[in-house]
Design a protein around this motif. Structure first.
Motif, PDB file in Angstrom:
ATOM      1  N   UNK A 203      -6.832   2.629   0.737  1.00 49.48           N
ATOM      2  CA  UNK A 203      -5.368   2.768   0.615  1.00 49.48           C
ATOM      3  C   UNK A 203      -4.750   1.562   0.630  1.00 49.48           C
TER       4      UNK A 203
ATOM      5  N   UNK B 177      -0.496  -3.085   5.040  1.00 52.27           N
ATOM      6  CA  UNK B 177      -0.730  -3.745   3.887  1.00 52.27           C
ATOM      7  C   UNK B 177       0.515  -4.130   2.858  1.00 52.27           C
TER       8      UNK B 177
ATOM      9  N   UNK C  18       4.580  -8.396   8.548  1.00 58.57           N
ATOM     10  CA  UNK C  18       4.375  -8.144   9.611  1.00 58.57           C
ATOM     11  C   UNK C  18       5.506  -8.846  10.756  1.00 58.57           C
TER      12      UNK C  18
ATOM     13  N   UNK D  59      -5.163  -7.744   3.546  1.00 54.42           N
ATOM     14  CA  UNK D  59      -6.039  -6.772   4.420  1.00 54.42           C
ATOM     15  C   UNK D  59      -6.964  -6.159   3.731  1.00 54.42           C
TER      16      UNK D  59
ATOM     17  N   UNK E 150       2.477   1.778  -3.317  1.00 51.11           N
ATOM     18  CA  UNK E 150       1.634   2.080  -4.353  1.00 51.11           C
ATOM     19  C   UNK E 150       1.050   3.532  -4.426  1.00 51.11           C
ATOM     20  N   UNK E 151       0.945   4.180  -2.925  1.00 52.98           N
ATOM     21  CA  UNK E 151       0.708   5.533  -2.650  1.00 52.98           C
ATOM     22  C   UNK E 151       1.700   6.265  -3.227  1.00 52.98           C
TER      23      UNK E 151
ATOM     24  N   UNK F 247     -12.942   6.755  13.902  1.00 53.22           N
ATOM     25  CA  UNK F 247     -12.167   5.701  14.574  1.00 53.22           C
ATOM     26  C   UNK F 247     -12.277   6.116  16.119  1.00 53.22           C
TER      27      UNK F 247
ATOM     28  N   UNK G 245       0.837  -1.221  -0.146  1.00 48.89           N
ATOM     29  CA  UNK G 245      -0.152  -0.134   0.137  1.00 48.89           C
ATOM     30  C   UNK G 245       0.852   1.183   0.161  1.00 48.89           C
TER      31      UNK G 245
ATOM     32  N   UNK H 224       0.630   8.324  14.566  1.00 50.53           N
ATOM     33  CA  UNK H 224      -0.466   7.750  15.671  1.00 50.53           C
ATOM     34  C   UNK H 224      -0.721   6.348  15.100  1.00 50.53           C
ATOM     35  N   UNK H 225      -0.605   5.432  16.190  1.00 54.55           N
ATOM     36  CA  UNK H 225      -0.692   3.882  15.752  1.00 54.55           C
ATOM     37  C   UNK H 225      -1.868   3.924  14.787  1.00 54.55           C
ATOM     38  N   UNK H 226      -1.694   3.176  13.650  1.00 57.08           N
ATOM     39  CA  UNK H 226      -2.915   2.826  12.696  1.00 57.08           C
ATOM     40  C   UNK H 226      -3.196   3.730  11.672  1.00 57.08           C
ATOM     41  N   UNK H 227      -2.268   5.155  11.664  1.00 57.69           N
ATOM     42  CA  UNK H 227      -2.635   5.690  10.687  1.00 57.69           C
ATOM     43  C   UNK H 227      -2.385   5.294   9.401  1.00 57.69           C
TER      44      UNK H 227
ATOM     45  N   UNK I 269      -1.204   8.875   3.716  1.00 58.22           N
ATOM     46  CA  UNK I 269      -2.498   9.193   3.942  1.00 58.22           C
ATOM     47  C   UNK I 269      -3.523   9.367   2.912  1.00 58.22           C
ATOM     48  N   UNK I 270      -2.682   9.606   1.740  1.00 61.12           N
ATOM     49  CA  UNK I 270      -3.634   9.764   0.501  1.00 61.12           C
ATOM     50  C   UNK I 270      -4.589  10.998   0.663  1.00 61.12           C
TER      51      UNK I 270
ATOM     52  N   UNK J 127      -3.235 -13.942  14.561  1.00 56.00           N
ATOM     53  CA  UNK J 127      -2.395 -13.060  13.505  1.00 56.00           C
ATOM     54  C   UNK J 127      -2.851 -13.257  12.062  1.00 56.00           C
TER      55      UNK J 127
ATOM     56  N   UNK K 289      -1.476   2.504   6.540  1.00 61.84           N
ATOM     57  CA  UNK K 289      -1.501   1.009   6.372  1.00 61.84           C
ATOM     58  C   UNK K 289      -0.535   0.273   5.991  1.00 61.84           C
TER      59      UNK K 289
ATOM     60  N   UNK L 179       3.956  12.134   4.795  1.00 64.42           N
ATOM     61  CA  UNK L 179       2.785  11.814   5.701  1.00 64.42           C
ATOM     62  C   UNK L 179       1.443  12.043   4.754  1.00 64.42           C
TER      63      UNK L 179
ATOM     64  N   UNK M  78       2.214  -7.173  14.977  1.00 64.04           N
ATOM     65  CA  UNK M  78       1.130  -6.128  14.597  1.00 64.04           C
ATOM     66  C   UNK M  78       0.515  -5.349  15.539  1.00 64.04           C
TER      67      UNK M  78
END
Lengths: 427, 427
Positions: free
Chosen positions: B298, A192, A196, B196, A106-107, B335, A103, A185-188, A222-223, B190, A190, A218, A199
């Motif tokens: 994303x 993919x 891993x 994803x 590609x972004x 979220x 991801x 911030x954790x999770x912002x 985040x696109x 996991x 992706x 950034x 995770x």
């Protein structure tokens, strides 16, 4: 006057906008630097000059496309690429060719970034190092696990790279190599297509030679539409200075540089408060190790079954053994303890905009057999906070040191704004 | 007397332990069933009879090895396998061969499980369906996105399978096909090597024909030593009956079956309390859609860039368009809202051991062009709770219905124990 390969991404984009630089010239300057230095630095596991050049020419011909049009970048080799092999830092996967870009790749490509190659990772983003040397002193480690990503940016081979962090794998190499890095911030972001490790902690970390570049990267990841960074804020921030329980174990140069930085920021107007993390956080190091090792062993079940002999002894006797010895109830208790601890974060930030703390224990250690202590990461990574590492002074061996700025979760915009202010007064 | 392919995994393991069944005979019975029914059901995108048979013979010769030794299983085709192609439910990846087994596959194989094939997934685990029909009535959908995984277990082609859920992709097909399924507390399994869709919600979901089998599968996926399930507890649980705001939109048969089930459980001694979720949860459906769509777009940046024409119109005009329209601040607010809502969960479980609610809106709808409403998942999936779907009655068209049992996070052991009690009194 900077050479083209020494430009930050933001500077290069301005020059390209002004018509004084082309994507091809920028890319050639980067490859010239790689040609001159790669034998010593060893930042890359794979390079693809021809397709990068073709892409640069296409961008020059068509007019710059996308917010990162024509900017060369590198990614850590645990990140999948559809047109370059991806070995995850392991000989098991030498020459392995994924079907798709991760991801994040590609972004970045969709924004016009030009991927020049895959940067060396330690084995599966763990501790067993690859070939990369610290560009400032090749007798020293660049840090890890994002070793090549940090070295390539520090040595001006590329303006931007992507690392990842599970413990201290982005912030530490950035500090050891004297560059900037950012974890959201954790999770912002992706993950993919990024192999891993654990995770619960894994994060992508952009690396660059300026905070403005991190902000651009950034937005691309985040696109969202990048906004110009604008001027650095004049308003001095409220800063919590967090020495941590590791303070006495840090190298004296690290402590001295931190104290001096804090004094300088205070003189510049910052309101400084000493922050001591709650005593209940003292178990973080052990909890981080339990959670990450438990998850690592399950994630690598295929390799453990089929490729045991091709896994380094360091990994088998370290993370894997520990993961096999950690039972599920211990794992879950550790995870719950960390989650409960995160509930205390708002209190920590009640009176300060950001925390600052050291990015590493000191200078990059001598030798390429290890990547240096990740101890600070065991405290801060489980907090899921966004952070920026900023170069800050040098040690007695002439090696760069770094400090981290951390903000509350989801407060990335303030983090980046304050980091720019801090950076202006330190560098 | 059950045919071998009709045995649950636990029953088959007992017979193998007793010497009255071999892995090869079990596997051949499964393949006989597949041969007889696959034309109608269409559960598989790929089968590998020869290597499965070789593995079964090896297990028979060496003595059963591992807690799942000789048990055939199938996995949803968004899960990587090193020796079978993995197409992620998309024609883009027809014939694509990953280099490694996903964590869950490697763990199940390491426990002695025999992978027989890849089960049909909707396109990228979204809504555009594959070829699978409901084995109870082939004119009806099996549900999705884990369509083949549910159908294969329901039709006794395999005793066990793995699905995944981002909205209602495991619980709904399990209910539509009349089988059992389990989702662990968020984060326990996991997902490395599982494509994803939206990491904030994705979970692996084992499917089986008994709760004991789900317990076994869980232990294998956690890589912990399986314990025998033991007898069903006598003690009646405290159950919260949660009709949800969707109650009036459910098919009458679903409401009737739920009311009857609750009455029966009450007669069996359960203490039943009506539970109304906080009114503040009313935005879950929208928040779930924002978070999952934002992340999906994303995650699939590579496919959007390189394979736009090979993506179904349903996906392009649905999830992808929605994800492109959702901006980062909206995403982050959604979220955060869901995270804050999860903080209210302990209150919900203050006086009950578990919640029960419907697994779907009613019977599996007619037609294979869609996979049925996932609306219930938009409420419960964001809560990150462990849950079990249990077959419960039939509708006016003879199709199975299902109810869900949900417990507080990390309370999986109690969830499974209570689910067995519920199952004993309903089935």
């Amino acid at each position: 006057m900077k050479l083209h390969n020494e430009l930050t991404a933001t500077e290069a984009l301005s020059e390209m906008d002004a018509g004084t630089l082309t994507a091809e010239r920028l890319l050639r300057a980067c490859f010239d630097r790689i040609d001159a230095r790669e034998d010593v630095v060893g930042a890359f596991i794979h390079l693809d000059r021809d397709s990068a050049l073709e892409m640069a020419r296409r961008i020059d011909q068509s007019g710059r496309k996308g917010p990162m049009g024509g900017i060369p970048f590198a990614v850590k080799d645990i990140i999948d690429t559809h047109d370059m092999p991806t070995a995850y830092g392991s000989r098991i996967y030498a020459g392995h060719q994924p079907a798709a870009d991760a991801s994040c790749v590609a972004l970045t490509r969709a924004a016009g970034g030009i991927l020049v190659g895959k940067a060396v990772s330690t084995e599966f983003a763990n501790f067993f190092p690859g070939k990369t040397a610290n560009p400032i002193d090749p007798a020293r480690t660049p840090g890890g696990s994002s070793s090549g990503s940090a070295a390539a940016v520090a040595d001006c081979m590329v303006p931007l790279s992507l690392g990842t962090q599970t413990t201290q794998s982005t912030i530490r190499p950035a500090a050891f190599c004297g560059i900037y890095a950012y974890l959201p911030s954790q999770g912002d972001f992706r993950c993919s297509g990024v192999r891993e490790a654990a995770g619960s902690f894994d994060r992508l970390g952009p690396m660059a030679r300026s905070i403005e570049d991190l902000m651009l990267f950034r937005d691309v990841l985040l696109r969202i539409k990048p906004r110009p960074a604008g001027p650095v804020e004049d308003k001095a921030p409220k800063i919590g200075f967090c020495r941590t329980t590791l303070w006495d174990q840090m190298e004296p140069c690290m402590r001295a540089v931190m104290e001096e930085a804090v004094a300088r920021l205070e003189r510049a107007g910052a309101q400084i408060t000493d922050i001591t993390l709650p005593a209940s956080f003292d178990g973080f190091s052990e909890a981080h190790r339990k959670v990450s090792s438990f998850e690592f062993v399950r994630n690598f079940a295929h390799e453990i079954t089929h490729h045991w002999d091709e896994i380094s002894e360091a990994l088998r006797n370290g993370r894997i053994r520990h993961g096999l010895e950690t039972d599920f109830e211990e794992y879950r208790a550790a995870r719950r303890y960390l989650a409960q601890s995160r509930a205390l974060i708002p209190e920590i930030f009640a009176d300060v905009d950001v925390l600052i703390t050291a990015s590493a224990m000191g200078e990059a250690p001598l030798g390429l057999h290890a990547t240096g202590s990740a101890a600070i990461g065991e405290i801060f990574t489980p907090l899921y906070l966004p952070c920026v590492s900023i170069p800050c002074g040098v040690g007695p061996n002439g090696m760069p040191l770094g400090l981290q700025v951390l903000a509350a979760a989801d407060d990335d915009a303030r983090l980046l704004a304050v980091s720019r202010w801090v950076d202006r007064h330190l560098n």
